[in-house]
Design a protein around this motif. Structure first.
Motif, PDB file in Angstrom:
ATOM      1  N   ALA A  13       0.832  -1.211   0.000  1.00 45.07           N
ATOM      2  CA  ALA A  13       0.000   0.000   0.000  1.00 45.07           C
ATOM      3  C   ALA A  13       0.866   1.261   0.000  1.00 45.07           C
ATOM      4  O   ALA A  13       2.063   1.218   0.325  1.00 45.07           O
ATOM      5  CB  ALA A  13      -0.906   0.008   1.223  1.00 45.07           C
ATOM      6  N   ASN A  14       0.247   2.334  -0.395  1.00 45.26           N
ATOM      7  CA  ASN A  14       0.785   3.719  -0.362  1.00 45.26           C
ATOM      8  C   ASN A  14       1.708   4.040  -1.550  1.00 45.26           C
ATOM      9  O   ASN A  14       1.574   5.071  -2.164  1.00 45.26           O
ATOM     10  CB  ASN A  14       1.530   4.027   0.948  1.00 45.26           C
ATOM     11  CG  ASN A  14       0.689   3.756   2.189  1.00 45.26           C
ATOM     12  OD1 ASN A  14      -0.519   3.941   2.177  1.00 45.26           O
ATOM     13  ND2 ASN A  14       1.333   3.311   3.253  1.00 45.26           N
ATOM     14  N   PHE A  19      -0.938   7.573   0.423  1.00 44.94           N
ATOM     15  CA  PHE A  19      -1.299   7.059   1.752  1.00 44.94           C
ATOM     16  C   PHE A  19      -2.788   6.693   1.833  1.00 44.94           C
ATOM     17  O   PHE A  19      -3.657   7.521   1.541  1.00 44.94           O
ATOM     18  CB  PHE A  19      -0.950   8.092   2.826  1.00 44.94           C
ATOM     19  CG  PHE A  19      -1.291   7.637   4.216  1.00 44.94           C
ATOM     20  CD1 PHE A  19      -0.598   6.597   4.809  1.00 44.94           C
ATOM     21  CD2 PHE A  19      -2.322   8.240   4.935  1.00 44.94           C
ATOM     22  CE1 PHE A  19      -0.927   6.152   6.087  1.00 44.94           C
ATOM     23  CE2 PHE A  19      -2.640   7.814   6.212  1.00 44.94           C
ATOM     24  CZ  PHE A  19      -1.952   6.768   6.786  1.00 44.94           C
ATOM     25  N   ASP A  20      -3.058   5.464   2.213  1.00 45.96           N
ATOM     26  CA  ASP A  20      -4.423   4.918   2.365  1.00 45.96           C
ATOM     27  C   ASP A  20      -5.211   4.898   1.055  1.00 45.96           C
ATOM     28  O   ASP A  20      -6.436   4.713   1.077  1.00 45.96           O
ATOM     29  CB  ASP A  20      -5.230   5.673   3.437  1.00 45.96           C
ATOM     30  CG  ASP A  20      -4.897   5.203   4.851  1.00 45.96           C
ATOM     31  OD1 ASP A  20      -4.040   4.318   5.013  1.00 45.96           O
ATOM     32  OD2 ASP A  20      -5.519   5.729   5.803  1.00 45.96           O
ATOM     33  N   GLU A 127     -11.008  -3.540   7.236  1.00 46.72           N
ATOM     34  CA  GLU A 127      -9.587  -3.138   7.282  1.00 46.72           C
ATOM     35  C   GLU A 127      -9.424  -1.669   7.708  1.00 46.72           C
ATOM     36  O   GLU A 127      -8.402  -1.297   8.267  1.00 46.72           O
ATOM     37  CB  GLU A 127      -8.944  -3.386   5.912  1.00 46.72           C
ATOM     38  CG  GLU A 127      -7.505  -2.937   5.759  1.00 46.72           C
ATOM     39  CD  GLU A 127      -6.451  -3.926   6.262  1.00 46.72           C
ATOM     40  OE1 GLU A 127      -6.788  -4.833   7.034  1.00 46.72           O
ATOM     41  OE2 GLU A 127      -5.283  -3.773   5.885  1.00 46.72           O
ATOM     42  N   HIS A 129      -9.311   0.948   5.598  1.00 47.92           N
ATOM     43  CA  HIS A 129      -8.906   1.736   4.422  1.00 47.92           C
ATOM     44  C   HIS A 129      -8.891   0.792   3.226  1.00 47.92           C
ATOM     45  O   HIS A 129      -8.649  -0.409   3.378  1.00 47.92           O
ATOM     46  CB  HIS A 129      -7.548   2.415   4.635  1.00 47.92           C
ATOM     47  CG  HIS A 129      -6.588   1.601   5.434  1.00 47.92           C
ATOM     48  ND1 HIS A 129      -5.786   0.645   4.868  1.00 47.92           N
ATOM     49  CD2 HIS A 129      -6.348   1.550   6.760  1.00 47.92           C
ATOM     50  CE1 HIS A 129      -5.076   0.060   5.813  1.00 47.92           C
ATOM     51  NE2 HIS A 129      -5.399   0.580   6.974  1.00 47.92           N
ATOM     52  N   ASP A 131      -6.919   0.601   0.388  1.00 45.15           N
ATOM     53  CA  ASP A 131      -5.740   0.389  -0.470  1.00 45.15           C
ATOM     54  C   ASP A 131      -5.341  -1.079  -0.635  1.00 45.15           C
ATOM     55  O   ASP A 131      -5.299  -1.624  -1.745  1.00 45.15           O
ATOM     56  CB  ASP A 131      -4.548   1.246  -0.003  1.00 45.15           C
ATOM     57  CG  ASP A 131      -4.346   1.266   1.511  1.00 45.15           C
ATOM     58  OD1 ASP A 131      -5.102   0.586   2.246  1.00 45.15           O
ATOM     59  OD2 ASP A 131      -3.428   1.955   1.987  1.00 45.15           O
ATOM     60  N   ASN A 132      -5.033  -1.770   0.478  1.00 44.86           N
ATOM     61  CA  ASN A 132      -4.610  -3.179   0.382  1.00 44.86           C
ATOM     62  C   ASN A 132      -5.749  -4.096  -0.084  1.00 44.86           C
ATOM     63  O   ASN A 132      -5.527  -4.984  -0.921  1.00 44.86           O
ATOM     64  CB  ASN A 132      -4.114  -3.711   1.735  1.00 44.86           C
ATOM     65  CG  ASN A 132      -2.802  -3.118   2.177  1.00 44.86           C
ATOM     66  OD1 ASN A 132      -2.771  -2.275   3.072  1.00 44.86           O
ATOM     67  ND2 ASN A 132      -1.716  -3.549   1.574  1.00 44.86           N
ATOM     68  N   THR A 175       0.579  -2.696  11.927  1.00 47.51           N
ATOM     69  CA  THR A 175       0.045  -1.475  11.311  1.00 47.51           C
ATOM     70  C   THR A 175      -0.439  -0.476  12.366  1.00 47.51           C
ATOM     71  O   THR A 175      -0.186   0.730  12.234  1.00 47.51           O
ATOM     72  CB  THR A 175      -1.113  -1.842  10.354  1.00 47.51           C
ATOM     73  OG1 THR A 175      -0.589  -2.688   9.336  1.00 47.51           O
ATOM     74  CG2 THR A 175      -1.725  -0.623   9.717  1.00 47.51           C
ATOM     75  N   ARG A 179       0.851   3.366  12.634  1.00 48.17           N
ATOM     76  CA  ARG A 179      -0.068   4.501  12.412  1.00 48.17           C
ATOM     77  C   ARG A 179      -0.016   5.488  13.577  1.00 48.17           C
ATOM     78  O   ARG A 179      -0.360   6.656  13.417  1.00 48.17           O
ATOM     79  CB  ARG A 179      -1.510   4.008  12.189  1.00 48.17           C
ATOM     80  CG  ARG A 179      -1.712   3.347  10.840  1.00 48.17           C
ATOM     81  CD  ARG A 179      -3.124   2.847  10.645  1.00 48.17           C
ATOM     82  NE  ARG A 179      -4.045   3.831  10.094  1.00 48.17           N
ATOM     83  CZ  ARG A 179      -4.213   4.109   8.802  1.00 48.17           C
ATOM     84  NH1 ARG A 179      -3.503   3.476   7.899  1.00 48.17           N
ATOM     85  NH2 ARG A 179      -5.086   5.007   8.413  1.00 48.17           N
ATOM     86  N   ARG A 227       7.602   7.642   9.629  1.00 47.11           N
ATOM     87  CA  ARG A 227       7.837   6.211   9.817  1.00 47.11           C
ATOM     88  C   ARG A 227       9.290   5.806   9.567  1.00 47.11           C
ATOM     89  O   ARG A 227       9.692   4.705   9.948  1.00 47.11           O
ATOM     90  CB  ARG A 227       6.922   5.407   8.886  1.00 47.11           C
ATOM     91  CG  ARG A 227       5.472   5.412   9.357  1.00 47.11           C
ATOM     92  CD  ARG A 227       4.564   4.786   8.336  1.00 47.11           C
ATOM     93  NE  ARG A 227       3.275   4.419   8.920  1.00 47.11           N
ATOM     94  CZ  ARG A 227       2.214   4.071   8.210  1.00 47.11           C
ATOM     95  NH1 ARG A 227       2.279   4.037   6.887  1.00 47.11           N
ATOM     96  NH2 ARG A 227       1.082   3.746   8.810  1.00 47.11           N
ATOM     97  N   GLY A 253       3.425  -0.348   2.477  1.00 42.06           N
ATOM     98  CA  GLY A 253       2.347  -0.279   3.466  1.00 42.06           C
ATOM     99  C   GLY A 253       2.809   0.471   4.699  1.00 42.06           C
ATOM    100  O   GLY A 253       3.436   1.527   4.612  1.00 42.06           O
ATOM    101  N   ALA A 254       2.537  -0.122   5.869  1.00 40.56           N
ATOM    102  CA  ALA A 254       2.930   0.505   7.126  1.00 40.56           C
ATOM    103  C   ALA A 254       4.351   0.112   7.522  1.00 40.56           C
ATOM    104  O   ALA A 254       4.809   0.441   8.606  1.00 40.56           O
ATOM    105  CB  ALA A 254       1.945   0.094   8.216  1.00 40.56           C
TER     106      ALA A 254
HETATM  107  N1  LIG Z   1      -2.278   2.653   4.245  1.00 42.94           N
HETATM  108  C1  LIG Z   1      -1.996   1.821   5.377  1.00 42.94           C
HETATM  109  C2  LIG Z   1      -1.454   0.491   4.884  1.00 42.94           C
HETATM  110  C3  LIG Z   1      -1.193  -0.493   5.973  1.00 42.94           C
HETATM  111  O1  LIG Z   1      -2.371  -1.127   6.382  1.00 42.94           O
HETATM  112  C4  LIG Z   1      -0.946   2.494   6.254  1.00 42.94           C
HETATM  113  O2  LIG Z   1       0.008   3.023   5.695  1.00 42.94           O
HETATM  114  O3  LIG Z   1      -1.096   2.511   7.485  1.00 42.94           O
END
Ligand SMILES: N[C@@H](CCO)C(=O)O
Ligand SMILES: Nc1ncnc2c1ncn2[C@@H]1O[C@H](COP(=O)(O)OP(=O)(O)OP(=O)(O)O)[C@@H](O)[C@H]1O
Length: 300
Positions: A13-14, A19-20, A127, A129, A131-132, A175, A179, A227, A253-254
């Motif tokens: 993801a992202n 993002f999301d 989930e 969001h 994206d995934n 995750t 976040r 991050r 992703g995260a």
């Molecule tokens: N978009 C989400 C993906 C991980 O679940 C994040 O970056 O937290």
């Protein structure tokens, strides 16, 4: 109920500034083989999968049971064999794949006849969001928007002429933990800048201007700057990948997996050089999965 199997791809993801919103399906799979049975039985064949004591504790069963109940149905008892090549809590969408598998399990067992839109809605609500889960359901690179009325708009991009490397570390990063380091609010100027970077990124991909896309990938301001500190070799991986010709490298992703886009045909040779330097990471060249979740009913 006829026996069936289903497979769900992993996802990243992202891809930097999305993002999301952005998700890319990759060719690592969660697979389930399912047949009717007198009682519930779950046989996990991968050591990577989380342990459980009772089928009612199993995440995929819980998602399937909840989905069936939403449509006024009861999940019939099944014998289910589960296998997975998707590492848990590494930023490759393991939870999204499990959610999509649970929804598809209920869809098949209870003959719910769910459309892709309905599956995406249910999976996104679970989930948090899209994206995934959109990537796992539809395959390809998905561009999504989760609207205030909880509806989801999605576009799928199927044309990506690139090689992909993923850098998977030993350590997990959940995750929800990843976040927590993100800001709750962004200023108008930050939001405008972050949105413009995402816009140019997608336009550059559509134009197959991968140099520009790679530049935009690495300019995210929604999540990467916050991050980066959670990932041990974040700067070193980005730097060396760039020196070896990467268009761009981002957190998958995260996190803590990192992902690079390389010119088509160069990934395999570069992977070896990176693996020699980053020996604590498992570096893999992956292909994009353009199909998403698959159901197979003709079992041998
Ligand atoms: N978009 C989400 C993906 C991980 O679940 C994040 O970056 O937290
Ligand atoms: N096949 C599975 N069966 C049961 N539970 C699973 C399965 N896959 C994932 N999970 C659950 O999801 C958790 C990981 O979810 P998490 O959102 O933290 O990471 P991720 O989905 O792998 O990464 P990301 O969302 O950043 O791409 C696991 O620790 C486990 O509890």
């Amino acid at each position: 109920m006829k026996p069936f199997s289903l497979s769900v791809p992993a996802s990243s993801a992202n891809i930097g500034p999305g993002f999301d919103s952005l998700g890319l399906a990759v060719d690592l799979y969660l697979t389930l083989t399912v047949s009717a049975n007198n009682t519930w039985g779950i046989d996990q064949q991968s050591e990577m999968l989380p342990a459980f004591n009772n089928y009612k504790e199993h995440f995929i069963y819980q998602v399937a049971n909840q989905t069936a109940a939403l449509y006024g149905k009861e999940l019939p008892a099944c014998y289910m064999t589960i296998n997975s090549a998707i590492p848990l809590a590494r930023g490759l969408g393991s939870s999204a794949s499990a959610i999509v598998a649970g929804i598809e399990l209920a869809n098949q067992c209870c003959q719910l006849g769910l459309s892709s839109t309905e599956k995406l809605q249910l999976a996104t609500e679970r989930e948090g969001h899209p994206d995934n889960v959109a990537a796992a359901l539809l395959g390809g690179l998905v561009v999504t928007a989760y609207n205030d009325d909880k509806s989801i708009d999605v576009c799928k991009i199927n044309q990506l002429n690139i090689d992909i490397l993923v850098f998977i570390p030993q350590e997990e990063l959940k995750t929800d933990v990843s976040r927590q380091v993100l800001p709750e609010v962004y200023s108008r100027s930050q939001a405008a800048k972050a949105g413009s970077i995402g816009n140019v990124f997608i336009a550059a991909l559509m134009n197959e201007n991968y140099e520009l896309a790679g530049k935009m990938m690495e300019k995210d301001i929604f999540h990467e700057p916050f991050r980066a500190k959670l990932i041990a070799k974040y700067d070193a991986i980005k730097r060396m990948a760039k020196e070896l010709g990467a268009y761009g490298t981002v957190i998958s992703g995260a996190g803590p997996t990192m992902l690079s886009f390389f010119p088509k045909g160069t990934g395999a040779a570069i992977k070896q050089k990176l693996q020699n330097t980053f020996s604590s990471y498992h570096i893999q060249q992956r292909e994009i999965d353009f199909t998403g979740v698959r159901v197979e009913t003709k079992l041998v």
